[in-house]
Design a protein around this motif. Sequence first.
Motif, PDB file in Angstrom:
ATOM      1  N   SER A 233       0.824  -1.216   0.000  1.00  0.00           N
ATOM      2  CA  SER A 233       0.000   0.000   0.000  1.00  0.00           C
ATOM      3  C   SER A 233       0.852   1.258   0.000  1.00  0.00           C
ATOM      4  CB  SER A 233      -0.890   0.025   1.235  1.00  0.00           C
ATOM      5  OG  SER A 233      -1.804  -1.006   1.154  1.00  0.00           O
ATOM      6  N   ALA A 234       1.993   1.193   0.704  1.00  0.00           N
ATOM      7  CA  ALA A 234       2.859   2.373   0.778  1.00  0.00           C
ATOM      8  C   ALA A 234       3.273   2.790  -0.634  1.00  0.00           C
ATOM      9  CB  ALA A 234       4.083   2.061   1.638  1.00  0.00           C
ATOM     10  N   GLU A 235       3.547   1.809  -1.466  1.00  0.00           N
ATOM     11  CA  GLU A 235       3.959   2.112  -2.850  1.00  0.00           C
ATOM     12  C   GLU A 235       2.775   2.696  -3.641  1.00  0.00           C
ATOM     13  OE1 GLU A 235       5.990  -1.192  -4.811  1.00  0.00           O
ATOM     14  OE2 GLU A 235       5.354  -0.405  -6.767  1.00  0.00           O
ATOM     15  N   ILE A 236       1.604   2.151  -3.408  1.00  0.00           N
ATOM     16  CA  ILE A 236       0.411   2.666  -4.105  1.00  0.00           C
ATOM     17  C   ILE A 236       0.180   4.133  -3.731  1.00  0.00           C
ATOM     18  CG2 ILE A 236      -2.117   2.461  -4.179  1.00  0.00           C
ATOM     19  CD1 ILE A 236      -1.665  -0.606  -4.001  1.00  0.00           C
ATOM     20  N   LEU A 237       0.275   4.408  -2.442  1.00  0.00           N
ATOM     21  CA  LEU A 237       0.046   5.782  -1.984  1.00  0.00           C
ATOM     22  C   LEU A 237       1.097   6.729  -2.549  1.00  0.00           C
ATOM     23  CD1 LEU A 237      -0.921   4.981   1.731  1.00  0.00           C
ATOM     24  CD2 LEU A 237      -2.450   5.882  -0.052  1.00  0.00           C
ATOM     25  N   GLU A 238       2.322   6.215  -2.644  1.00  0.00           N
ATOM     26  CA  GLU A 238       3.400   7.035  -3.188  1.00  0.00           C
ATOM     27  C   GLU A 238       3.129   7.375  -4.653  1.00  0.00           C
ATOM     28  OE1 GLU A 238       7.256   5.555  -1.518  1.00  0.00           O
ATOM     29  OE2 GLU A 238       7.824   5.879  -3.621  1.00  0.00           O
ATOM     30  N   ARG A 239       2.700   6.354  -5.402  1.00  0.00           N
ATOM     31  CA  ARG A 239       2.436   6.590  -6.832  1.00  0.00           C
ATOM     32  C   ARG A 239       1.298   7.587  -7.023  1.00  0.00           C
ATOM     33  NH1 ARG A 239       2.218   0.964 -10.147  1.00  0.00           N
ATOM     34  NH2 ARG A 239       3.798  -0.201  -9.025  1.00  0.00           N
ATOM     35  N   ILE A 240       0.252   7.440  -6.224  1.00  0.00           N
ATOM     36  CA  ILE A 240      -0.887   8.361  -6.367  1.00  0.00           C
ATOM     37  C   ILE A 240      -0.497   9.759  -5.887  1.00  0.00           C
ATOM     38  CG2 ILE A 240      -3.246   8.874  -5.599  1.00  0.00           C
ATOM     39  CD1 ILE A 240      -3.687   5.825  -5.478  1.00  0.00           C
ATOM     40  N   GLY A 241       0.184   9.772  -4.735  1.00  0.00           N
ATOM     41  CA  GLY A 241       0.560  11.051  -4.125  1.00  0.00           C
ATOM     42  C   GLY A 241       1.468  11.880  -5.031  1.00  0.00           C
ATOM     43  N   VAL A 243       1.146  12.265  -8.088  1.00  0.00           N
ATOM     44  CA  VAL A 243       0.341  12.935  -9.125  1.00  0.00           C
ATOM     45  C   VAL A 243      -0.738  13.823  -8.493  1.00  0.00           C
ATOM     46  CG1 VAL A 243      -1.052  12.547 -11.205  1.00  0.00           C
ATOM     47  CG2 VAL A 243       0.697  10.873 -10.543  1.00  0.00           C
ATOM     48  N   PHE A 244      -1.407  13.250  -7.483  1.00  0.00           N
ATOM     49  CA  PHE A 244      -2.480  13.987  -6.790  1.00  0.00           C
ATOM     50  C   PHE A 244      -2.114  14.013  -5.300  1.00  0.00           C
ATOM     51  CE2 PHE A 244      -4.640  11.250 -10.033  1.00  0.00           C
ATOM     52  CZ  PHE A 244      -4.895  12.251 -10.963  1.00  0.00           C
ATOM     53  N   PRO A 245      -1.682  15.138  -4.772  1.00  0.00           N
ATOM     54  CA  PRO A 245      -1.275  15.168  -3.359  1.00  0.00           C
ATOM     55  C   PRO A 245      -2.387  14.670  -2.423  1.00  0.00           C
ATOM     56  CG  PRO A 245      -0.585  17.161  -4.487  1.00  0.00           C
ATOM     57  CD  PRO A 245      -1.455  16.412  -5.451  1.00  0.00           C
ATOM     58  N   ILE A 246      -2.001  13.836  -1.462  1.00  0.00           N
ATOM     59  CA  ILE A 246      -2.975  13.236  -0.542  1.00  0.00           C
ATOM     60  C   ILE A 246      -2.519  13.399   0.904  1.00  0.00           C
ATOM     61  CG2 ILE A 246      -4.002  11.496  -2.088  1.00  0.00           C
ATOM     62  CD1 ILE A 246      -1.924   9.500  -1.133  1.00  0.00           C
ATOM     63  N   GLU A 247      -3.460  13.237   1.818  1.00  0.00           N
ATOM     64  CA  GLU A 247      -3.123  13.283   3.248  1.00  0.00           C
ATOM     65  C   GLU A 247      -4.005  12.285   3.985  1.00  0.00           C
ATOM     66  OE1 GLU A 247      -3.875  17.357   4.175  1.00  0.00           O
ATOM     67  OE2 GLU A 247      -6.040  17.167   3.955  1.00  0.00           O
ATOM     68  N   PRO A 248      -3.509  11.739   5.110  1.00  0.00           N
ATOM     69  CA  PRO A 248      -4.302  10.736   5.830  1.00  0.00           C
ATOM     70  C   PRO A 248      -5.517  11.347   6.518  1.00  0.00           C
ATOM     71  CG  PRO A 248      -2.240  11.193   6.984  1.00  0.00           C
ATOM     72  CD  PRO A 248      -2.208  11.997   5.725  1.00  0.00           C
ATOM     73  N   VAL A 249      -6.524  10.514   6.707  1.00  0.00           N
ATOM     74  CA  VAL A 249      -7.756  10.932   7.393  1.00  0.00           C
ATOM     75  C   VAL A 249      -7.972   9.957   8.541  1.00  0.00           C
ATOM     76  CG1 VAL A 249     -10.229  11.416   7.053  1.00  0.00           C
ATOM     77  CG2 VAL A 249      -8.703  11.404   5.076  1.00  0.00           C
ATOM     78  N   ASP A 250      -8.569  10.443   9.634  1.00  0.00           N
ATOM     79  CA  ASP A 250      -8.849   9.560  10.774  1.00  0.00           C
ATOM     80  C   ASP A 250      -9.815   8.452  10.365  1.00  0.00           C
ATOM     81  OD1 ASP A 250      -7.265  11.008  12.395  1.00  0.00           O
ATOM     82  OD2 ASP A 250      -8.897  12.203  13.279  1.00  0.00           O
ATOM     83  N   ALA A 251      -9.686   7.315  11.046  1.00  0.00           N
ATOM     84  CA  ALA A 251     -10.591   6.196  10.778  1.00  0.00           C
ATOM     85  C   ALA A 251     -12.018   6.587  11.157  1.00  0.00           C
ATOM     86  CB  ALA A 251     -10.152   4.985  11.586  1.00  0.00           C
ATOM     87  N   ASN A 252     -12.989   5.989  10.460  1.00  0.00           N
ATOM     88  CA  ASN A 252     -14.395   6.240  10.792  1.00  0.00           C
ATOM     89  C   ASN A 252     -14.762   5.636  12.138  1.00  0.00           C
ATOM     90  OD1 ASN A 252     -15.495   7.649   8.522  1.00  0.00           O
ATOM     91  ND2 ASN A 252     -15.178   5.781   7.321  1.00  0.00           N
ATOM     92  N   TYR A 253     -14.100   4.516  12.457  1.00  0.00           N
ATOM     93  CA  TYR A 253     -14.367   3.815  13.719  1.00  0.00           C
ATOM     94  C   TYR A 253     -13.138   2.976  14.047  1.00  0.00           C
ATOM     95  CZ  TYR A 253     -15.439   0.333  10.156  1.00  0.00           C
ATOM     96  OH  TYR A 253     -15.360  -0.475   9.049  1.00  0.00           O
ATOM     97  N   PRO A 254     -12.953   2.622  15.336  1.00  0.00           N
ATOM     98  CA  PRO A 254     -11.770   1.848  15.696  1.00  0.00           C
ATOM     99  C   PRO A 254     -11.778   0.508  14.959  1.00  0.00           C
ATOM    100  CG  PRO A 254     -13.029   2.503  17.662  1.00  0.00           C
ATOM    101  CD  PRO A 254     -13.850   2.877  16.478  1.00  0.00           C
ATOM    102  N   GLY A 255     -10.626   0.120  14.447  1.00  0.00           N
ATOM    103  CA  GLY A 255     -10.529  -1.190  13.799  1.00  0.00           C
ATOM    104  C   GLY A 255     -10.951  -1.188  12.337  1.00  0.00           C
ATOM    105  N   GLU A 256     -11.151  -0.010  11.735  1.00  0.00           N
ATOM    106  CA  GLU A 256     -11.507   0.027  10.316  1.00  0.00           C
ATOM    107  C   GLU A 256     -10.347  -0.570   9.505  1.00  0.00           C
ATOM    108  OE1 GLU A 256     -13.686   3.197   7.342  1.00  0.00           O
ATOM    109  OE2 GLU A 256     -12.203   3.998   8.724  1.00  0.00           O
TER     110      GLU A 256
END
Length: 358
Positions: A233-241, A243-256
């Motif tokens: 996933s780290a590589e996927i996020l790097e490839r997307i990031g 081209v399109f800058p991204i930032e993490p978002v809090d989980a909707n609920y614990p354990g998502e």
Amino acid sequence: MANVVGTATTRDIGASGSPLLDRRGRELRDIRISVTDRCNFRCVYCMPKQIFGRDYAFMPREELLTFEEITRLARISVANGVEKIRLTGGEPLLRKGLPDLVRMLSQLRTPQGAEVDIAVTTNGSALALLASDLKHAGLKRVTVSLDSLDDEIFQAMNDVRFPVSKVLNAIDVARDVGLWPVKVNMVVKRGLNDSDVVDMASHFRNSGHILRFIEFMDVGSTNGWELAQVVPSAEILERIGAVFPIEPVDANYPGETSKRWRYKDGSGEIGVISSVTQSFCHSCTRARVSVDGKLYTCLFATEGHDLREMMRGGCEDEELEAKLAWIWRNRQDRYSELRSRNTRMPNAKRIEMSYIGG
Ligand code: SAM
Ligand code: SF4
Ligand code: SF4
């Protein structure tokens, strides 16, 4: 990770109000129910044609849990803490009368009186036809699997020449009937569809749908999994990031299970499910019910607990409830945490995802 098969007593009942906790302190919160082991696709990572060919013996109809049996199990699970039910398979929309099942499940209420979150995961092939019925039956959410926007790649992956356009149309229909936002699952396999990651991200930006990238997993024993085929996933996020800058978002609920990210320009959200490179067993609150009514406490469990036999043997709800509680309280699965980084774990009798429910 071995399942403990044994006898339950009424002291195991969890409906007393206190949550059911397993041996690692994890609550039982969601169940995935496989409603059919059949599928009209032959995705190379799930039901490869060489194994699931014309003479493959699928489960005879009488072996499948009936809708009444599924609803009974669901009702008892909900009374014991389950808040989410996902119908899956195989291809769940191939199960005749699926909207009727959704209607039955949508009547369930938690002990606090809340509605149960009911979702379906589908390959989308029959969704355009059924979306409206499913919505009217009470379905809230749908997840559609789509591994590529490139027809050549997608058809090589589903191996039945199913076109991308029909899945995209199904996603539109789902949105139009109010099954929205649609979650779109893309399993990423190196050398097969990883070249499409950025195109997929680009396509679903601004759509309101949530694209989730899933690391290719070593489920079952037929998909020829190798660690080298996993795109972290780290590589996927790097490839997307890039081209399109991204930032993490809090989980909707614990354990998502899906880790959320959003585009910095406000054009939407994506998720990554890193079952291989960042396992989430410590927060796994999920049980699975196979197409013939066996309860599995892990996607990688080798043995299930036969609840259908109990039900068809005429057991009372209390006995079923005690068994469920006993199974959960004895659970200690954490396969992904233990998985070797270099090779798959030795495991002779793996269960196929189409049977146990992905
Ligand atoms: N047929 C439906 C579908 O494809 O959405 C539901 C069942 S399918 C088994 C559920 C999900 O599991 C799909 O999103 C599929 O892509 C995913 N899946 C299947 N095999 C997988 C594997 N080896 N690794 C990761 N995900 C997998
Ligand atoms: Fe069928 Fe879903 Fe498996 Fe593909 S991933 S073969 S659509 S069950
Ligand atoms: Fe849950 Fe088993 Fe997956 Fe770990 S490996 S997250 S325990 S299903």
